[in-house]
Motif scaffolding. Structure first.
Motif, PDB file in Angstrom:
ATOM      1  N   GLU A 293       0.854  -1.196   0.000  1.00 29.30           N
ATOM      2  CA  GLU A 293       0.000   0.000   0.000  1.00 29.30           C
ATOM      3  C   GLU A 293       0.886   1.241   0.000  1.00 29.30           C
ATOM      4  OE1 GLU A 293      -2.411   2.293   3.454  1.00 29.30           O
ATOM      5  OE2 GLU A 293      -2.784   0.124   3.302  1.00 29.30           O
ATOM      6  N   VAL A 294       0.572   2.190  -0.921  1.00 28.91           N
ATOM      7  CA  VAL A 294       1.424   3.375  -1.031  1.00 28.91           C
ATOM      8  C   VAL A 294       0.657   4.699  -0.912  1.00 28.91           C
ATOM      9  CG1 VAL A 294       3.281   2.273  -2.344  1.00 28.91           C
ATOM     10  CG2 VAL A 294       1.303   3.232  -3.565  1.00 28.91           C
ATOM     11  N   ALA A 295      -0.679   4.676  -0.954  1.00 28.78           N
ATOM     12  CA  ALA A 295      -1.433   5.939  -0.849  1.00 28.78           C
ATOM     13  C   ALA A 295      -2.889   5.661  -0.522  1.00 28.78           C
ATOM     14  CB  ALA A 295      -1.337   6.743  -2.145  1.00 28.78           C
ATOM     15  N   THR A 296      -3.571   6.709  -0.063  1.00 24.38           N
ATOM     16  CA  THR A 296      -4.989   6.647   0.275  1.00 24.38           C
ATOM     17  C   THR A 296      -5.780   7.529  -0.686  1.00 24.38           C
ATOM     18  OG1 THR A 296      -4.516   6.256   2.610  1.00 24.38           O
ATOM     19  CG2 THR A 296      -6.702   7.115   2.076  1.00 24.38           C
ATOM     20  N   ILE A 297      -6.948   7.044  -1.087  1.00 17.03           N
ATOM     21  CA  ILE A 297      -7.814   7.783  -1.999  1.00 17.03           C
ATOM     22  C   ILE A 297      -9.020   8.294  -1.216  1.00 17.03           C
ATOM     23  CG2 ILE A 297      -9.135   7.704  -4.150  1.00 17.03           C
ATOM     24  CD1 ILE A 297      -7.490   5.061  -4.722  1.00 17.03           C
ATOM     25  N   ASP A 299     -11.506   9.632   1.664  1.00  9.15           N
ATOM     26  CA  ASP A 299     -11.696   9.211   3.051  1.00  9.15           C
ATOM     27  C   ASP A 299     -12.235   7.784   3.054  1.00  9.15           C
ATOM     28  OD1 ASP A 299     -12.346   8.744   5.674  1.00  9.15           O
ATOM     29  OD2 ASP A 299     -13.640  10.508   5.913  1.00  9.15           O
ATOM     30  N   PRO A 300     -11.397   6.784   3.355  1.00 10.87           N
ATOM     31  CA  PRO A 300     -11.845   5.398   3.325  1.00 10.87           C
ATOM     32  C   PRO A 300     -13.068   5.125   4.196  1.00 10.87           C
ATOM     33  CG  PRO A 300      -9.457   5.509   3.514  1.00 10.87           C
ATOM     34  CD  PRO A 300      -9.973   6.905   3.719  1.00 10.87           C
ATOM     35  N   ALA A 301     -13.224   5.895   5.292  1.00 14.96           N
ATOM     36  CA  ALA A 301     -14.363   5.698   6.194  1.00 14.96           C
ATOM     37  C   ALA A 301     -15.687   5.951   5.485  1.00 14.96           C
ATOM     38  CB  ALA A 301     -14.230   6.603   7.411  1.00 14.96           C
ATOM     39  N   LYS A 302     -15.649   6.778   4.436  1.00 15.77           N
ATOM     40  CA  LYS A 302     -16.868   7.091   3.677  1.00 15.77           C
ATOM     41  C   LYS A 302     -17.062   6.154   2.488  1.00 15.77           C
ATOM     42  CE  LYS A 302     -16.736  11.994   4.949  1.00 15.77           C
ATOM     43  NZ  LYS A 302     -16.655  13.406   4.448  1.00 15.77           N
ATOM     44  N   VAL A 303     -16.164   5.183   2.337  1.00 14.23           N
ATOM     45  CA  VAL A 303     -16.192   4.193   1.244  1.00 14.23           C
ATOM     46  C   VAL A 303     -16.458   4.881  -0.102  1.00 14.23           C
ATOM     47  CG1 VAL A 303     -17.018   1.921   0.548  1.00 14.23           C
ATOM     48  CG2 VAL A 303     -17.209   2.614   2.935  1.00 14.23           C
ATOM     49  N   PRO A 304     -15.512   5.695  -0.577  1.00 14.03           N
ATOM     50  CA  PRO A 304     -15.719   6.389  -1.855  1.00 14.03           C
ATOM     51  C   PRO A 304     -15.791   5.458  -3.054  1.00 14.03           C
ATOM     52  CG  PRO A 304     -13.479   6.721  -1.059  1.00 14.03           C
ATOM     53  CD  PRO A 304     -14.231   6.063   0.059  1.00 14.03           C
ATOM     54  N   LEU A 305     -15.270   4.239  -2.903  1.00 15.93           N
ATOM     55  CA  LEU A 305     -15.321   3.196  -3.922  1.00 15.93           C
ATOM     56  C   LEU A 305     -14.568   3.569  -5.202  1.00 15.93           C
ATOM     57  CD1 LEU A 305     -16.590   0.350  -4.029  1.00 15.93           C
ATOM     58  CD2 LEU A 305     -18.485   1.320  -5.299  1.00 15.93           C
ATOM     59  N   PRO A 306     -13.225   3.552  -5.158  1.00 21.37           N
ATOM     60  CA  PRO A 306     -12.457   3.754  -6.386  1.00 21.37           C
ATOM     61  C   PRO A 306     -12.737   2.628  -7.376  1.00 21.37           C
ATOM     62  CG  PRO A 306     -11.024   3.077  -4.571  1.00 21.37           C
ATOM     63  CD  PRO A 306     -12.364   3.360  -3.975  1.00 21.37           C
ATOM     64  N   VAL A 307     -13.078   2.999  -8.605  1.00 18.54           N
ATOM     65  CA  VAL A 307     -13.553   2.008  -9.569  1.00 18.54           C
ATOM     66  C   VAL A 307     -12.734   1.908 -10.846  1.00 18.54           C
ATOM     67  CG1 VAL A 307     -15.945   1.812  -8.809  1.00 18.54           C
ATOM     68  CG2 VAL A 307     -15.274   3.751 -10.251  1.00 18.54           C
ATOM     69  N   ASP A 308     -12.044   2.969 -11.243  1.00 22.67           N
ATOM     70  CA  ASP A 308     -11.264   2.887 -12.474  1.00 22.67           C
ATOM     71  C   ASP A 308     -10.027   3.769 -12.377  1.00 22.67           C
ATOM     72  OD1 ASP A 308     -10.645   1.932 -14.996  1.00 22.67           O
ATOM     73  OD2 ASP A 308     -11.763   3.493 -16.039  1.00 22.67           O
ATOM     74  N   GLU A 341      -1.855  13.036  -4.154  1.00 20.75           N
ATOM     75  CA  GLU A 341      -3.002  13.610  -4.841  1.00 20.75           C
ATOM     76  C   GLU A 341      -2.803  15.121  -4.967  1.00 20.75           C
ATOM     77  OE1 GLU A 341      -7.878  13.976  -4.553  1.00 20.75           O
ATOM     78  OE2 GLU A 341      -6.839  12.406  -3.429  1.00 20.75           O
ATOM     79  N   THR A 342      -2.830  15.617  -6.204  1.00 23.84           N
ATOM     80  CA  THR A 342      -2.584  17.036  -6.454  1.00 23.84           C
ATOM     81  C   THR A 342      -3.801  17.761  -7.014  1.00 23.84           C
ATOM     82  OG1 THR A 342      -1.705  16.534  -8.658  1.00 23.84           O
ATOM     83  CG2 THR A 342      -0.121  16.652  -6.829  1.00 23.84           C
ATOM     84  N   TYR A 343      -4.859  16.996  -7.358  1.00 26.53           N
ATOM     85  CA  TYR A 343      -6.046  17.640  -7.941  1.00 26.53           C
ATOM     86  C   TYR A 343      -7.234  16.704  -7.797  1.00 26.53           C
ATOM     87  CZ  TYR A 343      -9.194  19.652 -11.460  1.00 26.53           C
ATOM     88  OH  TYR A 343     -10.290  20.202 -12.097  1.00 26.53           O
ATOM     89  N   SER A 344      -8.419  17.287  -7.618  1.00 34.08           N
ATOM     90  CA  SER A 344      -9.647  16.501  -7.641  1.00 34.08           C
ATOM     91  C   SER A 344     -10.805  17.396  -8.073  1.00 34.08           C
ATOM     92  CB  SER A 344      -9.947  15.875  -6.269  1.00 34.08           C
ATOM     93  OG  SER A 344     -10.255  16.869  -5.314  1.00 34.08           O
ATOM     94  N   LYS A 345     -11.807  16.767  -8.663  1.00 33.49           N
ATOM     95  CA  LYS A 345     -12.978  17.516  -9.130  1.00 33.49           C
ATOM     96  C   LYS A 345     -14.185  16.581  -9.112  1.00 33.49           C
ATOM     97  CE  LYS A 345     -14.686  20.075 -13.217  1.00 33.49           C
ATOM     98  NZ  LYS A 345     -14.569  21.492 -12.837  1.00 33.49           N
ATOM     99  N   ARG A 346     -15.304  17.084  -8.616  1.00 30.87           N
ATOM    100  CA  ARG A 346     -16.541  16.298  -8.673  1.00 30.87           C
ATOM    101  C   ARG A 346     -17.070  16.391 -10.098  1.00 30.87           C
ATOM    102  NH1 ARG A 346     -22.255  16.200  -7.472  1.00 30.87           N
ATOM    103  NH2 ARG A 346     -22.762  14.338  -6.232  1.00 30.87           N
ATOM    104  N   THR A 347     -17.077  15.285 -10.790  1.00 29.57           N
ATOM    105  CA  THR A 347     -17.438  15.284 -12.203  1.00 29.57           C
ATOM    106  C   THR A 347     -18.824  14.694 -12.473  1.00 29.57           C
ATOM    107  OG1 THR A 347     -16.142  13.240 -12.402  1.00 29.57           O
ATOM    108  CG2 THR A 347     -15.079  15.293 -13.057  1.00 29.57           C
ATOM    109  N   GLY A 348     -19.531  14.279 -11.427  1.00 29.38           N
ATOM    110  CA  GLY A 348     -20.889  13.770 -11.582  1.00 29.38           C
ATOM    111  C   GLY A 348     -21.415  13.289 -10.253  1.00 29.38           C
ATOM    112  N   SER A 349     -22.703  12.946 -10.204  1.00 31.23           N
ATOM    113  CA  SER A 349     -23.239  12.397  -8.955  1.00 31.23           C
ATOM    114  C   SER A 349     -22.715  10.985  -8.725  1.00 31.23           C
ATOM    115  CB  SER A 349     -24.771  12.383  -9.006  1.00 31.23           C
ATOM    116  OG  SER A 349     -25.242  11.570 -10.069  1.00 31.23           O
TER     117      SER A 349
END
Length: 436
Positions: A293-297, A299-308, A341-349
């Motif tokens: 394991e090398v990084a976190t995406i 807040d894991p507590a909120k289970v964001p569910l990385p998919v792709d 992580e250097t950037y993030s954007k909400r791109t949809g619901s």
């Protein structure tokens, strides 16, 4: 020139295409005919929705060339006449055909995308996948020289997560099967397949079986027993022998696998859906493959569910979509041991697949994960969006509402080119000494 897999192994070479300037970075390294420059079309494998249009799964073609008068529009669609949980697809080694599968009915559809790239044609339906292999849920379609390697998610006995991979020839005939290991730490689960020919390395990941992925997500999350039925391993295979060499412990359902494409790199990266972590697979000082394991995406507590995931062509950047919060993240992985992580954007619901052009300037995002896992009500957006990336910010270029057009749920995406725009048309597929 084309080499069979056995001939390639015997000669110590791999049919690896010359680097392209626009095509996606996640395609098989054995695929010739890569797009040079701006892609013209986007193929979208789309889940049918009962009562929406014809209600069937379909291949949707979009015009994505800014120079076209139809830029950002749907220009063709091919229905397969049923709903089978359309999911992933992959090009044949000559890039002339797209193989696409259904996770529920295990049917495989082969589309001709070469004769008329703007209007794909369904030319073959393969319906013996489960009968011949014992697997169900064909997921990953990965081109080998003259063949197609298909990674599955489940089996036809208990529809659980124990599964394997099947090999078909280019004509659509079944050749062989390879079970995922269930000994030496293996849980037998499968998901993605990715190959580094220069290292004779094939890496697989793991997800869950049909019983789980066909269950409503809200119900599934509330079932403790079902939540234990997710994969926690990756497997490193000897590519030439197609034998598993090492099982790697990667808890939390590791999904998409991306090898760095930078010349000389020998590492791959994945993300775990349930624990929201980035994992690095790399050899240690002793030459043994290890995963850590090398990084976190998020807040894991909120289970964001990385998919792709989508890795940049230079191996220095990584895009990650998290489904639950509809966010697209960018990680600087110039040091893969410590992604930032250097950037993030909400791109949809809700967002699922992310496809990046080779030059890194365009990012396509689709919305659907699984029919029974997508959100409900107003948050059940179904779209394909194109974003321009200038290195600092994502700017939306267009959005196509698949629900409004009564097309269904937009899932997997692949690029297409007009005649004469790819090396397949020019006969420029290449074979070179293996190595990255």
């Amino acid at each position: 020139m084309r080499l069979s897999l056995l001939a390639a192994a015997a000669l110590g070479v791999a049919a690896v295409p010359v680097a392209a300037r626009a095509d996606e970075t996640c395609n098989s390294p054995y695929m010739s005919g890569l797009i040079k420059g701006q892609e013209d079309y986007l193929y979208v494998w789309t889940l049918g929705v009962k009562g929406m249009g014809d209600g069937f799964d379909k291949m949707v073609t979009m015009d994505v060339n800014p120079a076209s008068k139809k830029f950002g529009q749907v220009i063709a669609q091919v229905s397969v006449g049923k709903r089978g949980e359309a999911h992933h697809m992959g090009f044949s080694d000559d890039r002339r055909f797209l193989w696409a599968g259904g996770l529920d009915d295990s049917k495989i559809y082969v589309f001709d995308v070469h004769t008329d790239p703007a209007r794909p044609k369904l030319v073959k339906t393969i319906d013996d996948f489960a009968r011949r292999s014992g697997y169900v849920g064909p997921h990953t379609f990965y081109a080998l020289p003259g063949r197609m390697l298909i990674g599955a998610l489940s089996n036809d006995k208990d529809r659980g997560g124990v599964t394997g991979m099947a090999v078909y020839n280019s004509k659509g005939d079944f050749i062989a099967k390879h079970d995922m290991p269930t000994t030496n730490g293996g849980d037998g689960y499968g998901y993605d397949v990715a190959i580094n020919p220069g290292k004779n390395a094939m890496l697989t990941s793991s997800f869950t079986g049909a019983v789980n992925y066909m269950t409503d997500l809200g119900k599934l999350i509330k079932d403790p027993a079902a939540m234990k039925q997710f994969g926690n391993t990756m497997v490193m295979w000897n590519l030439k022998s197609m034998q598993p060499e090492k099982v790697l412990s990667v808890p939390g359902a590791p999904l998409e696998i991306r090898w760095s494409l930078k010349e000389g790199d020998d590492w791959a990266i994945t993300a775990t859906a349930l624990t929201s972590k980035i994992w690095l697979v790399k050899k240690d000082a002793g030459g043994a493959w290890q995963a850590r394991e090398v990084a976190t995406i998020g807040d894991p507590a909120k289970v964001p569910l990385p998919v792709d995931l989508s890795i940049t062509a230079d191996g220095k950047g990584l895009w990650v979509n998290t489904f639950m919060d509809g966010t697209t993240h960018y990680f600087d992985i110039s040091n893969p041991e410590a992604p930032k992580e250097t950037y993030s954007k909400r791109t949809g619901s809700q967002v699922n697949m992310v496809s990046q052009s080779w030059d890194g300037k365009r990012l396509y995002i689709s919305s659907s994960l699984l029919a029974n896992w997508d959100k409900k009500g107003a948050e059940d957006e179904q779209f394909v969006k194109l974003f321009a990336w200038d290195g600092k910010e994502l700017k939306e270029s267009f959005k196509v509402d698949f629900a409004k057009l009564k097309l269904g749920r937009a899932h997997h995406m692949k690029f297409g080119a007009a005649p004469g725009r790819s090396s397949a048309d020019a006969g420029q597929g290449a074979v070179r000494v293996a190595g990255r």
